[in-house]
Design an enzyme around this catalytic site. Structure first.
Site, PDB file in Angstrom:
ATOM      1  N   LYS A 206       0.883  -1.190   0.000  1.00 16.32           N
ATOM      2  CA  LYS A 206       0.000   0.000   0.000  1.00 16.32           C
ATOM      3  C   LYS A 206       0.906   1.221   0.000  1.00 16.32           C
ATOM      4  O   LYS A 206       1.513   1.566   1.012  1.00 16.32           O
ATOM      5  CB  LYS A 206      -0.865  -0.024   1.264  1.00 16.32           C
ATOM      6  CG  LYS A 206      -2.199   0.672   1.146  1.00 16.32           C
ATOM      7  CD  LYS A 206      -2.149   2.172   0.935  1.00 16.32           C
ATOM      8  CE  LYS A 206      -1.896   2.930   2.228  1.00 16.32           C
ATOM      9  NZ  LYS A 206      -1.676   4.375   1.975  1.00 16.32           N
ATOM     10  N   GLY A 258       6.735   4.632   8.398  1.00 16.21           N
ATOM     11  CA  GLY A 258       5.915   5.827   8.501  1.00 16.21           C
ATOM     12  C   GLY A 258       6.097   6.466   9.858  1.00 16.21           C
ATOM     13  O   GLY A 258       7.133   6.283  10.510  1.00 16.21           O
ATOM     14  N   SER A 259       5.091   7.168  10.286  1.00 17.27           N
ATOM     15  CA  SER A 259       5.229   7.945  11.519  1.00 17.27           C
ATOM     16  C   SER A 259       5.140   7.059  12.756  1.00 17.27           C
ATOM     17  O   SER A 259       4.537   5.981  12.723  1.00 17.27           O
ATOM     18  CB  SER A 259       4.124   8.996  11.572  1.00 17.27           C
ATOM     19  OG  SER A 259       2.873   8.346  11.552  1.00 17.27           O
ATOM     20  N   THR A 260       5.707   7.534  13.836  1.00 19.33           N
ATOM     21  CA  THR A 260       5.657   6.789  15.095  1.00 19.33           C
ATOM     22  C   THR A 260       4.211   6.674  15.573  1.00 19.33           C
ATOM     23  O   THR A 260       3.810   5.654  16.130  1.00 19.33           O
ATOM     24  CB  THR A 260       6.575   7.477  16.126  1.00 19.33           C
ATOM     25  OG1 THR A 260       7.922   7.386  15.624  1.00 19.33           O
ATOM     26  CG2 THR A 260       6.520   6.797  17.481  1.00 19.33           C
ATOM     27  N   GLY A 263       2.729   3.914  13.668  1.00 21.61           N
ATOM     28  CA  GLY A 263       3.448   2.707  14.099  1.00 21.61           C
ATOM     29  C   GLY A 263       2.861   2.152  15.391  1.00 21.61           C
ATOM     30  O   GLY A 263       2.651   0.952  15.546  1.00 21.61           O
ATOM     31  N   GLU A 280       9.557   0.832  10.876  1.00 23.41           N
ATOM     32  CA  GLU A 280      10.602   1.821  10.572  1.00 23.41           C
ATOM     33  C   GLU A 280       9.944   3.179  10.737  1.00 23.41           C
ATOM     34  O   GLU A 280       9.147   3.584   9.897  1.00 23.41           O
ATOM     35  CB  GLU A 280      11.100   1.668   9.131  1.00 23.41           C
ATOM     36  CG  GLU A 280      11.714   0.319   8.808  1.00 23.41           C
ATOM     37  CD  GLU A 280      13.093   0.155   9.401  1.00 23.41           C
ATOM     38  OE1 GLU A 280      13.676   1.152   9.870  1.00 23.41           O
ATOM     39  OE2 GLU A 280      13.601  -0.977   9.417  1.00 23.41           O
ATOM     40  N   CYS A 314      13.462  10.602   7.128  1.00 24.87           N
ATOM     41  CA  CYS A 314      13.295  10.078   8.490  1.00 24.87           C
ATOM     42  C   CYS A 314      14.560  10.250   9.313  1.00 24.87           C
ATOM     43  O   CYS A 314      14.509  10.498  10.507  1.00 24.87           O
ATOM     44  CB  CYS A 314      12.904   8.612   8.433  1.00 24.87           C
ATOM     45  SG  CYS A 314      14.001   7.644   7.395  1.00 24.87           S
ATOM     46  N   GLU A 411       9.558  15.563  15.574  1.00 20.79           N
ATOM     47  CA  GLU A 411       9.979  15.467  14.177  1.00 20.79           C
ATOM     48  C   GLU A 411       9.163  16.455  13.334  1.00 20.79           C
ATOM     49  O   GLU A 411       7.938  16.369  13.285  1.00 20.79           O
ATOM     50  CB  GLU A 411       9.723  14.041  13.682  1.00 20.79           C
ATOM     51  CG  GLU A 411      10.249  13.780  12.292  1.00 20.79           C
ATOM     52  CD  GLU A 411       9.892  12.380  11.794  1.00 20.79           C
ATOM     53  OE1 GLU A 411       8.780  11.910  12.075  1.00 20.79           O
ATOM     54  OE2 GLU A 411      10.733  11.792  11.110  1.00 20.79           O
TER      55      GLU A 411
END
Ligand code: NAD
Length: 801
Positions: A206, A258-260, A263, A280, A314, A411
């Site tokens: 995706k 992607g983003s934390t 995640g 990641e 990242c 971030e």
């Protein structure tokens, strides 16, 4: 005496000064890349794209626009995948799995090779498409993204054919659901798809909603390259489509970048599902400049670190830490350089920075910078002209900040660099590590001792010395702490797509409840309640309670302390304080484990009797196996080593397994000695410190170990043992943010709870079957345990030319 020139002669001009003036006054002309071929392809697709499923296009029910961030034109309408689409894609991947695995390793390798060749053959098309869709400069897509994509497929073509030989005792995971972000759309695809296919899996991908085009073009290329239908599938869509894929019952692994924030959601959603998971995630990476650095080189490093891809990286070096004595000079040089950065049409080959991917991202960046100003920061921007159309943001330098400021801790994912200064070496390390992330770091110093010392002490998955943002397929990439877990690239990235014999899923049924003694104590020994073992001392439990332990025959065998949350907190503190163990050499750790084994052997008879009285099992056999296991891991201490990679650039990469840190280990109920040793020993061997929750049915075996540990030179705090309810203590360990990793041998419900509660600091968890034959070396020991007890740091160092 002056030279008398004839009236008509041209005055003499210093040729060097005229070249310099010419150079300085020279304007860049436009150098546009021709995008007509890519645009023609988009036109040929008609107004809308479908999904790529089972080797053909499947019409999408709904669409959304994909916009060129540099011009705001709509490039294409992208399908919004629904649950039927995801279902169809997973089914296609499932059907393709066995035939794909039935191919020889060599044949799979050839398919990957064919994909690599396709990428090379269509390199310019891919670069242009990516630039149109993402807004990043063509110079980057052409010279960095696409060549790295090709390199990734070539490298993994090799792995596909070597896999059985090089990853013995492992098997493919199955159908992999992969969700990727928009900042390196094609590169992230390559990082995910190449190892997954090489390892014998099939894939449903995706892509990110803003940048689906290169994945769709890749689908077309995969067909042309002859990849069997269903091996690679693409379902496009937004977050909801990703969520549907992640939650699909028939996928075996989720690989997410992607983003934390997302995640965390995925960790929670997959808890207890048995799906493998790698995350990641984001970062806030330090860029550390010492006074003795080559300052001009470091300035170029800063440009790469934070203005590459508009800072939407990242591992962007978004926190500049510069030694105070050179700070003013360095910042002045950075500002000078910022004035020369050129922002504009990303298709222009002479542009340094392009557009930000989307209006929402631009708003996020603006919001962070405005917020920083409100918090008292000084924000400086180069007076670079911005194009009128498109989503552009200028390079920005933020000074006058502290660690607690939002702009320093969160971030931004944009071209915004914060600056802080440090005086000493240790202050630099403390500032660098003062973040919840741990993705990357860049260190600049001409003193190799200093640079390597700092590199070892920074908690990050990738450390670059005198360079930054370097990547290669042979070198793993991934984070520590809240930057996620798992690696992409290198052999460690390949392991993440295989399962091991030792990976037995948690037990279906909970263990029988601990027996309550039905009679008085039989022995005439003094009544003594075993205490907890924390920081090398036997301590009373905070609760003031104890629990009775029944012998196998039902009589009272003794009592152990009822550990609680407070005891866990103390144990975690003690484990963090046991720095002597973390710093011990591998040789030193081996000596201690041998000594531990020796001392256990000296009391073998006593332990055998205890095991027999509590479990009726063959105590002597279990003790013998536990001693052998300690010897086994003592032997491994100084042999589980890393690798040295030689990427195509002039660097050398040291891939070094480092301990996870403080690990919780929830031991099985069965095999109270061997189960505990099988989990604690590999963790210790790799330099972790441990909080062990022993068998609930037979905890007295573990409490008997206190004296063995005391006499074996195990430093105080390296091993802590807390008796009590395994389920409650496991939950406490899982939700403790200073526990870095947690292994849990137990039943499914406990595993689910542990995985769900681990999201606070995104600790690595390994939930596994307790009910296994712990004496069988094939399933109860081995490298798989050591891999789980370590995380690889990739250290990039300039080498050669
Ligand atoms: P994001 O987390 O918003 O989205 C990433 C992907 O997840 C997209 O495809 C999105 O559609 C999908 N998604 C969103 N919600 C989802 C859900 N609930 N379930 C499943 N999928 C969902 O991130 P982004 O804004 O696209 O990317 C930027 C982030 O990615 C940054 O934090 C960056 O640091 C990180 N990143 C990390 C790495 C790495 O290797 N560590 C590499 C690139 C980017």
């Amino acid at each position: 005496m002056g030279v008398i020139l004839p009236a008509t002669a041209t005055p003499w001009v210093d040729p060097m000064s005229s070249v310099r003036e010419l150079f300085e006054s020279m304007e860049y002309g436009p150098a546009p890349e021709d995008a007509s071929v890519a645009r023609q392809w988009l036109l040929e697709q008609g107004p809308s794209f479908g999904h790529w499923i089972g080797g053909q296009w499947r019409e999408a029910q709904e669409h959304f626009a994909s916009v060129n961030p540099a011009t705001l034109e709509t490039l294409a309408n992208i399908g919004r995948g629904n649950s039927d689409d995801v279902d169809a894609a997973v089914n296609a991947a499932r059907s393709a799995l066995l035939p794909w695995q039935a191919l020889s390793a060599d044949a799979r390798g050839r398919h990957l090779y064919a994909l690599a060749r396709q990428v090379q053959k269509h390199a310019r098309m891919l670069a242009v498409l990516e630039t149109l869709d993402n807004g990043k400069p063509i110079r980057e897509t052409r010279d960095i993204d696409v060549p790295l994509v090709a390199r990734h497929f070539y490298h993994h073509a090799g792995w596909a054919s070597l896999i059985e030989e090089e990853l013995p005792g492992s098997a493919p995971l199955g159908v992999i659901g992969q969700v990727i972000p928009w900042n390196f759309p094609l590169l992230m695809l390559a990082w995910k798809v190449a190892p997954a296919l090489a390892a014998g899996n099939t894939v449903v991908l995706k892509p990110a909603e803003y940048t689906s085009l290169s994945a769709l073009y890749f689908a077309k290329m995969s067909h042309e390259a002859g990849l069997p239908p269903g091996v690679f599938n693409v379902v496009t869509g937004k977050g909801e489509t990703g969520r549907t894929l992640v939650n699909h019952f028939d996928i075996d692994k989720v690989a997410f970048t992607g983003s934390t924030r997302v995640g965390r959601e995925i960790r929670k959603a997959t808890a207890g599902s048995g799906k493998a998971l790698t995350l990641e995630l984001g970062g806030k990476s330090p860029f550390v400049v010492f006074a003795d650095a080559d300052l001009d080189g470091a300035v170029e490093g800063v440009v790469d670190a934070i203005w590459f891809n508009q800072g939407q990286v990242c591992c962007a070096g978004s926190r500049l830490l510069v030694q105070e004595s050179v700070a003013d000079d360095f910042i002045a040089r950075v500002k000078n350089r910022m004035q020369t950065l050129r922002l504009g049409d990303p298709l222009d080959k002479a542009i340094d920075m392009g557009a930000v991917v989307d209006a929402s991202q631009l708003e996020t960046i603006r919001g962070y910078v405005e917020g920083a100003k409100k918090e008292g920061a000084t924000c400086w921007q180069a007076d670079t002209p911005l194009p009128e159309n498109g989503w552009y943001y200028p390079p920005t330098l933020v000074t006058n900040v502290e660690s607690a400021h939002t702009i320093v801790s969160e971030e931004v994912f944009g071209p915004v660099l914060t600056v802080m200064t440090f005086r000493t070496h240790s202050e630099a390390i403390a500032l660098a590590n003062n973040t919840r992330y741990g993705l990357a770091a860049s260190i600049w110093s001409e003193n190799i001792n200093q640079a390597l010392d700092v590199a070892a002490k920074i908690k990050a998955g990738v450390v670059w010395v005198n360079c930054t943002n370097e990547f290669d397929a042979a070198s793993g990439f991934g984070g520590y702490r809240e930057s996620g877990f798992g690696r992409e690239g290198g052999i460690e990235g390949l392991w993440a797509y295989r399962k091991n014999l030792t990976d037995l899923p948690p037990d279906d049924a909970p263990p029988l409840p601990a027996l309550l003694p039905d009679g008085p104590r039989e022995s005439d020994s003094l009544d003594r309640t075993a205490k907890l073992y924390i920081g090398g001392r036997q301590v009373r439990p905070d609760s003031g309670y104890s629990r009775a332990v029944a012998a196998a025959q039902g009589s009272l065998a003794g009592e152990v302390s009822e550990g609680n949350r407070k005891d866990v907190r103390n144990a975690v503190e003690a484990a963090h304080g046991a720095t002597a163990w973390a710093k011990a050499s591998a040789h030193g750790r081996a000596q201690v484990l041998y000594y531990f084994a020796e001392n256990l052997e000296a009391r073998a008879g006593e332990f055998a009797t205890r095991i027999e009285s509590l479990t009726s099992a063959d105590g002597e056999r279990e003790v013998r196996a536990a001693i052998a296991r300690l010897f086994y891991y003592a032997g491994w201490c100084d042999k589980f080593e890393g690798a040295v990679h030689h990427p195509p650039s002039g660097r050398v990469v040291f891939a070094m397994p480092e301990p996870i840190g403080v690990m919780g280990v929830v031991c099985p109920d069965v095999a109270p000695l061997l189960g505990l040793v099988s989990l604690v020993a590999p963790a210790l061997a790799m330099g972790n410190t441990v909080i062990a929750i022993p068998s609930e049915r037979a905890p007295l075996v573990a409490t008997d170990l206190y004296q063995v540990l005391d006499t074996s030179d195990v430093p105080a705090g390296a091993v802590n043992i807390i008796t009590g309810s395994r389920t409650e203590l496991a939950a406490t360990l899982a939700s403790h943010d200073d526990v870095d990793g947690l292994w849990c041998a137990g039943h499914h419900e406990m595993a689910t709870q542990v995985e769900q509660l681990s999201i606070g600091n995104l600790k690595q968890t390994w939930t596994m079957a307790a009910d296994r034959d712990w004496s069988d070396p094939d399933i109860a020991q081995g490298r798989a345990f050591l891999r789980r007890a370590t995380q690889v740091k990739n250290l990039w160092v300039p080498y050669g030319e």
